[in-house]
Design an enzyme around this catalytic site. Structure first.
Site, PDB file in Angstrom:
ATOM      1  N   CYS A  41       1.552  -1.658  15.274  1.00 41.29           N
ATOM      2  CA  CYS A  41       1.468  -1.385  13.837  1.00 41.29           C
ATOM      3  C   CYS A  41       0.791  -2.546  13.124  1.00 41.29           C
ATOM      4  O   CYS A  41       1.193  -3.701  13.286  1.00 41.29           O
ATOM      5  CB  CYS A  41       2.889  -1.179  13.289  1.00 41.29           C
ATOM      6  SG  CYS A  41       2.954  -0.973  11.513  1.00 41.29           S
ATOM      7  N   CYS A  48      -1.011   6.572  10.054  1.00 43.44           N
ATOM      8  CA  CYS A  48       0.218   5.963  10.566  1.00 43.44           C
ATOM      9  C   CYS A  48      -0.084   4.673  11.331  1.00 43.44           C
ATOM     10  O   CYS A  48      -0.888   4.670  12.253  1.00 43.44           O
ATOM     11  CB  CYS A  48       0.905   6.975  11.488  1.00 43.44           C
ATOM     12  SG  CYS A  48       2.437   6.390  12.166  1.00 43.44           S
ATOM     13  N   SER A  73      12.260   6.549   7.035  1.00 45.05           N
ATOM     14  CA  SER A  73      11.959   6.304   8.446  1.00 45.05           C
ATOM     15  C   SER A  73      12.357   4.876   8.808  1.00 45.05           C
ATOM     16  O   SER A  73      12.019   3.936   8.097  1.00 45.05           O
ATOM     17  CB  SER A  73      10.457   6.503   8.680  1.00 45.05           C
ATOM     18  OG  SER A  73      10.125   6.171  10.012  1.00 45.05           O
ATOM     19  N   SER A 119      11.938   5.961  14.312  1.00 44.73           N
ATOM     20  CA  SER A 119      10.707   5.636  15.044  1.00 44.73           C
ATOM     21  C   SER A 119      11.111   5.169  16.438  1.00 44.73           C
ATOM     22  O   SER A 119      11.450   4.000  16.646  1.00 44.73           O
ATOM     23  CB  SER A 119       9.943   4.516  14.317  1.00 44.73           C
ATOM     24  OG  SER A 119       9.505   4.966  13.068  1.00 44.73           O
ATOM     25  N   GLY A 163       6.761  -2.089   5.875  1.00 43.42           N
ATOM     26  CA  GLY A 163       8.123  -2.615   5.823  1.00 43.42           C
ATOM     27  C   GLY A 163       9.160  -1.705   6.455  1.00 43.42           C
ATOM     28  O   GLY A 163       8.894  -0.546   6.773  1.00 43.42           O
ATOM     29  N   HIS A 185       9.359   5.952  19.788  1.00 42.81           N
ATOM     30  CA  HIS A 185       8.081   5.517  20.388  1.00 42.81           C
ATOM     31  C   HIS A 185       8.134   5.115  21.860  1.00 42.81           C
ATOM     32  O   HIS A 185       7.092   4.848  22.457  1.00 42.81           O
ATOM     33  CB  HIS A 185       7.430   4.400  19.575  1.00 42.81           C
ATOM     34  CG  HIS A 185       7.253   4.734  18.123  1.00 42.81           C
ATOM     35  ND1 HIS A 185       6.873   6.001  17.707  1.00 42.81           N
ATOM     36  CD2 HIS A 185       7.414   3.993  17.003  1.00 42.81           C
ATOM     37  CE1 HIS A 185       6.812   6.007  16.376  1.00 42.81           C
ATOM     38  NE2 HIS A 185       7.136   4.818  15.932  1.00 42.81           N
ATOM     39  N   CYS A 203       6.060  -7.151   6.806  1.00 38.17           N
ATOM     40  CA  CYS A 203       7.180  -6.646   7.615  1.00 38.17           C
ATOM     41  C   CYS A 203       7.612  -7.740   8.574  1.00 38.17           C
ATOM     42  O   CYS A 203       6.783  -8.516   9.056  1.00 38.17           O
ATOM     43  CB  CYS A 203       6.752  -5.394   8.386  1.00 38.17           C
ATOM     44  SG  CYS A 203       8.123  -4.573   9.247  1.00 38.17           S
ATOM     45  N   CYS A 211       3.441   8.615   0.824  1.00 40.54           N
ATOM     46  CA  CYS A 211       3.949   7.693   1.844  1.00 40.54           C
ATOM     47  C   CYS A 211       4.047   6.328   1.174  1.00 40.54           C
ATOM     48  O   CYS A 211       3.024   5.774   0.757  1.00 40.54           O
ATOM     49  CB  CYS A 211       3.001   7.665   3.035  1.00 40.54           C
ATOM     50  SG  CYS A 211       3.464   6.426   4.275  1.00 40.54           S
ATOM     51  N   CYS A 261       6.325  -4.911  15.293  1.00 38.49           N
ATOM     52  CA  CYS A 261       6.031  -3.849  16.266  1.00 38.49           C
ATOM     53  C   CYS A 261       4.574  -4.001  16.713  1.00 38.49           C
ATOM     54  O   CYS A 261       3.679  -4.180  15.888  1.00 38.49           O
ATOM     55  CB  CYS A 261       6.259  -2.477  15.651  1.00 38.49           C
ATOM     56  SG  CYS A 261       7.978  -2.173  15.191  1.00 38.49           S
ATOM     57  N   GLU A 294       0.809  -1.219   0.000  1.00 39.59           N
ATOM     58  CA  GLU A 294       0.000   0.000   0.000  1.00 39.59           C
ATOM     59  C   GLU A 294       0.844   1.270   0.000  1.00 39.59           C
ATOM     60  O   GLU A 294       1.978   1.285   0.493  1.00 39.59           O
ATOM     61  CB  GLU A 294      -0.940   0.012   1.222  1.00 39.59           C
ATOM     62  CG  GLU A 294      -1.990  -1.082   1.135  1.00 39.59           C
ATOM     63  CD  GLU A 294      -2.989  -1.073   2.290  1.00 39.59           C
ATOM     64  OE1 GLU A 294      -4.037  -1.720   2.131  1.00 39.59           O
ATOM     65  OE2 GLU A 294      -2.737  -0.447   3.331  1.00 39.59           O
TER      66      GLU A 294
END
Length: 346
Positions: free
Chosen positions: A120, A339, A196, A219, A164, A221, A113, A106, A117, A93
């Protein structure tokens, strides 16, 4: 398709050599190359200034596995999410995020991936494979086309923040950026591109050694190893200390902008103590900015969004301590384009 070389994996010189070997004029190579990159098309038949005979020879000798748009969703805030399909049917996507000043793509770098995480949606999908550099280029070219059709404006920015981990597809991401920034491609300034990463220290240093010219976002977090380990398993092999060291090395080599990305989770990383721990990290890196991001709930995860008051207090505390901070409001939530929400739900 099996056995044929992907035509976009040829350099211009290699294309010239091939065309001369079949009795074509050298200048034809530049015409074909322009169709591949400068005014990208998705099949040989669309190369209208090339003879039918040559188009057939190219089709018989090379593959041209471009990605195509599978589905498109329009958000009420103007965001557009596209689901792309690869030649063998894998899905990934990309999102067009429009504002008055910017039109940002984006883009994804992998199908699925491997990092898992916890917050996500993509992290709950197995990684099928890396995207090739020409497929990443296709994503950008297709989103640029959308931007021109819908907003009558070309893309101004690109962020590698889709599906990813870009630094686990290092060579393809760098080669895609090389094509995107080339005058023979989309001609975009590398300063308008941000990659990123969830934090692969060794590859962050490699970016420094390769003297890349694009911006880098980490990232983060969570402001401690204990908390980061709970939500980002990659922290086990790439702890905060190693990332601080890698980011400093990257900056020494490139002088490029570094941003921290920090999603606020209710009662997890949103206290003033967390803010103080975040400030300590910020002070150890030549970072331009902390991007605070509002959390977008996903069905697999238990996290929730903090109240506006808590977000405000966290942000004010950072500002009071002379931290350059910005709150990034999510776009495209109604179509799962915000996000952390990309998961090929269609």
């Amino acid at each position: 398709m099996a056995g044929k070389q992907n035509i976009r994996h040829l350099t211009l010189a290699e294309l010239e050599q091939y065309l001369l070997s079949i009795g074509e004029k050298k200048f034809r190579a530049k015409q074909v190359y322009d169709w591949l990159w400068l005014k990208p098309v998705q099949h040989f038949d669309a190369m209208t200034n090339i003879s039918k005979d040559l188009r057939e020879k190219l089709a018989n000798n090379f593959s041209f596995p471009s990605i195509t748009v599978d589905t498109v969703q329009h958000s009420e805030d103007g965001t557009i999410k596209s689901r792309f399909k690869t030649i063998e049917g894998h899905l990934t996507e990309g999102v067009l995020i429009p504002t008055e000043e910017r039109k940002t793509a984006c883009v994804s770098s992998q199908i699925g991936c491997s990092l898992s995480c916890k917050f996500c949606a993509t992290g709950y999908i197995d990684r099928k494979r890396n995207l090739n550099f020409d497929e990443i280029f296709d994503e950008v070219a297709l989103i640029n086309k959308q931007s021109l059709e819908v907003y009558d404006k070309k893309l101004t920015n690109i962020v590698f923040m889709g599906m990813g981990e870009p630094l686990l597809n290092y060579k393809n991401v760098l080669k895609a950026i090389e094509k995107i920034t080339s005058p023979e491609g989309l001609g975009m300034s590398p300063r308008r591109i941000t990659v990123s990463t969830a934090g692969v220290a060794k590859q962050i240093k490699q970016l420094g050694d390769d003297k890349v010219r694009f911006k880098l976002a980490l990232s983060l977090h969570a402001p401690t190893d204990k908390k980061r380990h709970e939500i980002m398993p990659i922290n086990d092999s790439n702890n905060i200390k190693s990332l601080i060291e890698a980011l400093n090395y990257f900056y020494q080599q490139t002088k490029n902008e570094i941003t921290f990305e920090y999603i606020l989770f209710n009662n997890f990383n949103d206290s003033l103590q967390d803010a103080d721990d975040l400030i300590k990290i910020y002070r150890q890196v030549p970072s331009d900015l902390i991007n605070l991001i509002e959390y977008n709930p996903i069905e697999f995860a238990q996290f929730t969004k903090p109240s506006e008051e808590k977000v405000e207090a966290f942000m004010k505390h950072l500002e009071k301590n002379r931290v350059n901070v910005r709150l990034r409001r999510s776009r495209g939530k109604d179509i799962d384009a915000a996000c952390g929400q990309l998961a090929n739900k269609g």
